[in-house]
Write a protein that holds these residues in place. Structure first.
Motif, PDB file in Angstrom:
ATOM      1  N   THR A   1       0.939  -1.450  -0.176  1.00  0.00           N
ATOM      2  CA  THR A   1       0.024  -0.068   0.052  1.00  0.00           C
ATOM      3  C   THR A   1       0.843   1.243   0.058  1.00  0.00           C
ATOM      4  N   VAL A   2       0.719   2.162  -0.892  1.00  0.00           N
ATOM      5  CA  VAL A   2       1.427   3.244  -1.353  1.00  0.00           C
ATOM      6  C   VAL A   2       0.465   4.591  -0.806  1.00  0.00           C
ATOM      7  N   ALA A   3      -0.597   4.394  -0.713  1.00  0.00           N
ATOM      8  CA  ALA A   3      -1.676   5.502  -0.278  1.00  0.00           C
ATOM      9  C   ALA A   3      -2.719   4.906   0.388  1.00  0.00           C
ATOM     10  N   GLY A   4      -3.445   5.487   1.164  1.00  0.00           N
ATOM     11  CA  GLY A   4      -4.614   5.314   2.054  1.00  0.00           C
ATOM     12  C   GLY A   4      -4.392   3.768   2.832  1.00  0.00           C
ATOM     13  N   GLY A   5      -5.420   2.942   2.599  1.00  0.00           N
ATOM     14  CA  GLY A   5      -5.294   1.854   3.583  1.00  0.00           C
ATOM     15  C   GLY A   5      -5.617   2.200   4.888  1.00  0.00           C
ATOM     16  N   ASN A   6      -6.242   3.189   5.402  1.00  0.00           N
ATOM     17  CA  ASN A   6      -6.624   3.558   6.596  1.00  0.00           C
ATOM     18  C   ASN A   6      -8.141   3.686   6.640  1.00  0.00           C
ATOM     19  N   GLU A   7      -8.899   2.707   6.160  1.00  0.00           N
ATOM     20  CA  GLU A   7     -10.402   2.669   6.167  1.00  0.00           C
ATOM     21  C   GLU A   7     -10.849   3.796   5.520  1.00  0.00           C
ATOM     22  N   TYR A   8     -12.274   3.588   5.171  1.00  0.00           N
ATOM     23  CA  TYR A   8     -13.012   4.908   4.242  1.00  0.00           C
ATOM     24  C   TYR A   8     -12.993   6.192   5.254  1.00  0.00           C
ATOM     25  N   GLY A   9     -12.493   7.160   4.668  1.00  0.00           N
ATOM     26  CA  GLY A   9     -12.534   8.413   5.492  1.00  0.00           C
ATOM     27  C   GLY A   9     -12.051   9.496   4.809  1.00  0.00           C
ATOM     28  N   SER A  10     -12.030  10.334   5.292  1.00  0.00           N
ATOM     29  CA  SER A  10     -11.845  11.988   4.568  1.00  0.00           C
ATOM     30  C   SER A  10     -10.535  12.582   5.172  1.00  0.00           C
ATOM     31  N   ASN A  11     -10.006  11.840   6.006  1.00  0.00           N
ATOM     32  CA  ASN A  11      -8.808  12.297   6.655  1.00  0.00           C
ATOM     33  C   ASN A  11      -7.577  12.586   5.530  1.00  0.00           C
ATOM     34  N   ALA A  12      -6.403  13.070   6.074  1.00  0.00           N
ATOM     35  CA  ALA A  12      -5.373  13.243   4.924  1.00  0.00           C
ATOM     36  C   ALA A  12      -4.670  11.935   4.597  1.00  0.00           C
ATOM     37  N   VAL A  21      -6.001   6.896 -10.766  1.00  0.00           N
ATOM     38  CA  VAL A  21      -4.631   6.974 -10.177  1.00  0.00           C
ATOM     39  C   VAL A  21      -3.649   7.425 -11.609  1.00  0.00           C
ATOM     40  N   THR A  22      -2.783   8.232 -11.159  1.00  0.00           N
ATOM     41  CA  THR A  22      -1.685   8.402 -12.162  1.00  0.00           C
ATOM     42  C   THR A  22      -0.205   8.622 -11.460  1.00  0.00           C
ATOM     43  N   VAL A  23       0.716   8.814 -11.993  1.00  0.00           N
ATOM     44  CA  VAL A  23       1.918   9.068 -11.588  1.00  0.00           C
ATOM     45  C   VAL A  23       2.900  10.116 -12.360  1.00  0.00           C
ATOM     46  N   ASP A  24       3.525  11.073 -11.785  1.00  0.00           N
ATOM     47  CA  ASP A  24       4.097  11.933 -12.511  1.00  0.00           C
ATOM     48  C   ASP A  24       5.682  11.551 -12.538  1.00  0.00           C
ATOM     49  N   THR A  25       6.499  12.317 -13.406  1.00  0.00           N
ATOM     50  CA  THR A  25       7.834  11.935 -13.576  1.00  0.00           C
ATOM     51  C   THR A  25       8.871  11.752 -12.343  1.00  0.00           C
ATOM     52  N   ASN A  26       8.271  12.713 -11.134  1.00  0.00           N
ATOM     53  CA  ASN A  26       8.820  12.515 -10.234  1.00  0.00           C
ATOM     54  C   ASN A  26       8.704  11.743  -9.185  1.00  0.00           C
ATOM     55  N   GLY A  27       7.579  10.570  -9.475  1.00  0.00           N
ATOM     56  CA  GLY A  27       7.103   9.547  -8.741  1.00  0.00           C
ATOM     57  C   GLY A  27       5.972   9.948  -7.441  1.00  0.00           C
ATOM     58  N   ASN A  28       5.455  11.201  -8.016  1.00  0.00           N
ATOM     59  CA  ASN A  28       4.318  11.397  -7.072  1.00  0.00           C
ATOM     60  C   ASN A  28       2.956  10.870  -7.413  1.00  0.00           C
ATOM     61  N   ILE A  29       2.082  10.539  -6.503  1.00  0.00           N
ATOM     62  CA  ILE A  29       1.076   9.820  -7.146  1.00  0.00           C
ATOM     63  C   ILE A  29      -0.437  10.619  -6.786  1.00  0.00           C
ATOM     64  N   TYR A  30      -0.991  10.579  -7.987  1.00  0.00           N
ATOM     65  CA  TYR A  30      -2.302  11.692  -7.761  1.00  0.00           C
ATOM     66  C   TYR A  30      -3.430  10.427  -8.035  1.00  0.00           C
ATOM     67  N   ILE A  31      -4.401  10.764  -7.085  1.00  0.00           N
ATOM     68  CA  ILE A  31      -5.410   9.765  -6.790  1.00  0.00           C
ATOM     69  C   ILE A  31      -6.863  10.627  -7.105  1.00  0.00           C
ATOM     70  N   ALA A  32      -7.734  10.060  -7.903  1.00  0.00           N
ATOM     71  CA  ALA A  32      -9.255  10.691  -7.904  1.00  0.00           C
ATOM     72  C   ALA A  32      -9.958  10.028  -6.647  1.00  0.00           C
ATOM     73  N   ILE A  39      -8.848  15.617  -5.514  1.00  0.00           N
ATOM     74  CA  ILE A  39      -7.742  14.997  -6.122  1.00  0.00           C
ATOM     75  C   ILE A  39      -6.564  15.017  -4.942  1.00  0.00           C
ATOM     76  N   GLN A  40      -6.101  13.827  -4.581  1.00  0.00           N
ATOM     77  CA  GLN A  40      -4.839  13.794  -3.563  1.00  0.00           C
ATOM     78  C   GLN A  40      -3.687  13.264  -4.293  1.00  0.00           C
ATOM     79  N   LYS A  41      -2.633  13.985  -3.654  1.00  0.00           N
ATOM     80  CA  LYS A  41      -1.226  14.057  -4.245  1.00  0.00           C
ATOM     81  C   LYS A  41      -0.430  13.339  -2.891  1.00  0.00           C
ATOM     82  N   TRP A  42       0.047  12.221  -3.284  1.00  0.00           N
ATOM     83  CA  TRP A  42       0.959  11.381  -2.341  1.00  0.00           C
ATOM     84  C   TRP A  42       2.446  11.536  -2.757  1.00  0.00           C
ATOM     85  N   ALA A  43       3.513  12.255  -1.951  1.00  0.00           N
ATOM     86  CA  ALA A  43       4.665  11.937  -2.497  1.00  0.00           C
ATOM     87  C   ALA A  43       5.257  10.892  -2.238  1.00  0.00           C
ATOM     88  N   PRO A  44       6.529  10.501  -3.035  1.00  0.00           N
ATOM     89  CA  PRO A  44       7.057   8.933  -2.572  1.00  0.00           C
ATOM     90  C   PRO A  44       7.388   8.906  -0.929  1.00  0.00           C
TER      91      PRO A  44
END
Length: 459
Positions: A1-12, A21-32, A39-44
């Motif tokens: 798991t690289v993002a989420g996995g902490n149950e259903y919710g709206s916390n960060a 989901v998509t990933v940019d050239t720097n490895g950042n993850i963008y999630i619908a 849209i949430q952005k998760w850094a590596p």
């Protein structure tokens, strides 16, 4: 798991039914994050995400999303969102607080300008958008209009050269920004390029980031940054046309070899195969140019030119001297003698045609109109004035009669000007308006100044 996995919710650190989901050239993850309308952005390696679009509850305003189901990111960091229940594609620029509709947004439908619950989105290198149009069972391509950037070539520069401005234009008229891709050699602030002092290649990139309707455009220009150099090339002496060839030499501050060429090949030429020898072709002005084209380390040096005269071996060089005279308090006319000097005796007698030209001696008594010029001689007939340098002589004098007055005034000046020098015709000096100075004679000083010192005694 690289993002989420902490149950259903709206916390960060939570997601709610993520739909894309998509990933940019720097490895950042963008999630619908569909049910959180964001849209949430998760850094590596991050344990929480950051909201980069939406997150302002369910809605259709520019700062809202409505069940986003797809996300894409282009090379400039712009985020494209399949805003499913709003039947539109939203573009959010980096750091923006609201998005812009770039596809759809015209209600649910199957027309070419409509979408029906888009679920996926992608963008190519040209800015074209591809949309999974769910209820229309189709993939729609929304093409960006193309544009170009015009960026003129940049000249090579010395490493110590000052900062300079650059300019470029986009075919759309949209603003262009500049950056350096070689910051060890050069940097850019606004439109001004600064050299760091290091040698190498400087590359400047001109970018038009695109808009809601135009795809981004980029142009680059590179130039070499090198050390400057200069050429030392001494003066060349005048020569007789019988003098024969001679060698020219010069040095560059870089130590690189200097090349020579003639810019007047009809008068002289340089033979490089014989150690830069100059050969004389004809009488006239010979100009030799010294160049050094530079190399990987040094810029080309500014060219240096040296000129000299080629003449017949017995050519005469003639000049006229300056004279000082006293006005005194009378008589009202006074004659002065002005020297003509020549460099060597000449086999023929020559005629030196001259005239006077006013400078500051403007007193009414001094000026008499003569042949369209201001003349200082009381001559009753209109004829050209000349002095004769006799054959085999080196000195001659010409006489000028000057009218004076008794007024107390500042010192005054006028000039004696040589118009041309000709040989005698039938033993006489005969004026010919079309004649030119004899080619064997060089006039090096064609005007002499006569200064009248005012020493009138007050009455």
């Amino acid at each position: 798991t690289v993002a989420g996995g902490n149950e259903y919710g709206s916390n960060a650190n939570q997601l709610a039914s993520p739909g894309g989901v998509t990933v940019d050239t720097n490895g950042n993850i963008y999630i619908a994050d569909t049910n959180n309308q964001r849209i949430q952005k998760w850094a590596p390696g991050a344990t929480t995400g950051t909201t980069v679009a939406g997150g302002n509850e369910y809605g259709s305003n520019a700062n809202q999303l409505k069940y986003p189901n797809g996300v894409a990111v282009d090379t400039n960091g712009n985020i494209y969102i399949a805003d499913s229940s709003n039947n539109r594609i939203q573009k959010w620029e980096p750091g923006a607080t609201e998005g812009t509709t770039v596809a759809g947004g015209n209600g649910a439908g199957s027309a070419a300008n409509q979408l029906a619950s888009p679920r996926g989105v992608a963008v190519d290198a040209n800015g074209n958008i591809y949309i999974a149009d769910f209820y229309n069972n189709r993939v729609q391509k929304w093409a960006y209009l193309s544009q170009s950037v015009t960026f003129a070539a940049l000249n090579d520069r010395a490493s110590a050269a000052p900062a300079f401005a650059v300019s470029a234009t986009a075919s759309t008229g949209l603003p262009v920004t500049f950056s350096s891709t070689t910051e060890s050699v050069c940097t850019v602030t606004g439109t001004v390029v600064f050299l760091t002092g290091a040698a190498g290649e400087c590359t400047i990139r001109a970018t038009q980031a695109g808009s809601d309707f135009y795809a981004p455009a980029v142009a680059e220009q590179s130039f070499a940054v090198k050390d400057a150099q200069s050429i030392a090339f001494g003066a060349l002496k005048d020569r007789a046309n019988t003098a024969g060839s001679f060698e020219v030499t010069g040095t560059s501050s870089s130590g690189l070899p200097v090349a020579f060429s003639s810019t007047t090949p009809e008068i002289c030429f340089v033979e490089v195969s014989t150690v830069n020898m100059v050969f004389l072709n004809a009488n006239g002005t010979c100009t030799i140019e010294a160049t050094q084209d530079g190399d990987a380390t040094y810029l080309a040096a500014p060219a240096v030119e040296r000129s000299f005269e080629i003449t017949d071996p017995h050519a005469m060089v003639l000049g006229i001297g300056d004279t000082v005279m006293h006005e005194g308090s009378g008589p009202r006319a006074k004659t002065i003698a002005v020297d003509l000097g020549v460099s060597a005796p000449f086999a023929d007698a020559v005629c030196v045609w001259w005239r006077t030209a006013d400078v500051t001696a403007t007193g009414v008594d001094k000026l008499i109109t003569f042949d369209g010029t201001q003349d200082y001689m009381r001559m009753g007939v209109s004829k050209k004035k000349f002095a004769i340098i006799a054959a085999n002589k080196t000195i001659a004098k010409l006489s000028v009669k000057v009218n004076f007055d008794t007024a107390i005034e500042a010192d005054e000046t006028f000039q004696i000007v040589i118009d041309k020098v000709t040989t005698q015709t039938g033993g006489k000096c005969v004026w010919d308006a079309n004649a030119v100075t004899d080619s064997r004679i060089k006039v090096t000083r064609a005007a002499g100044t006569v200064t009248i010192l005012d020493d009138d005694t007050p009455e």
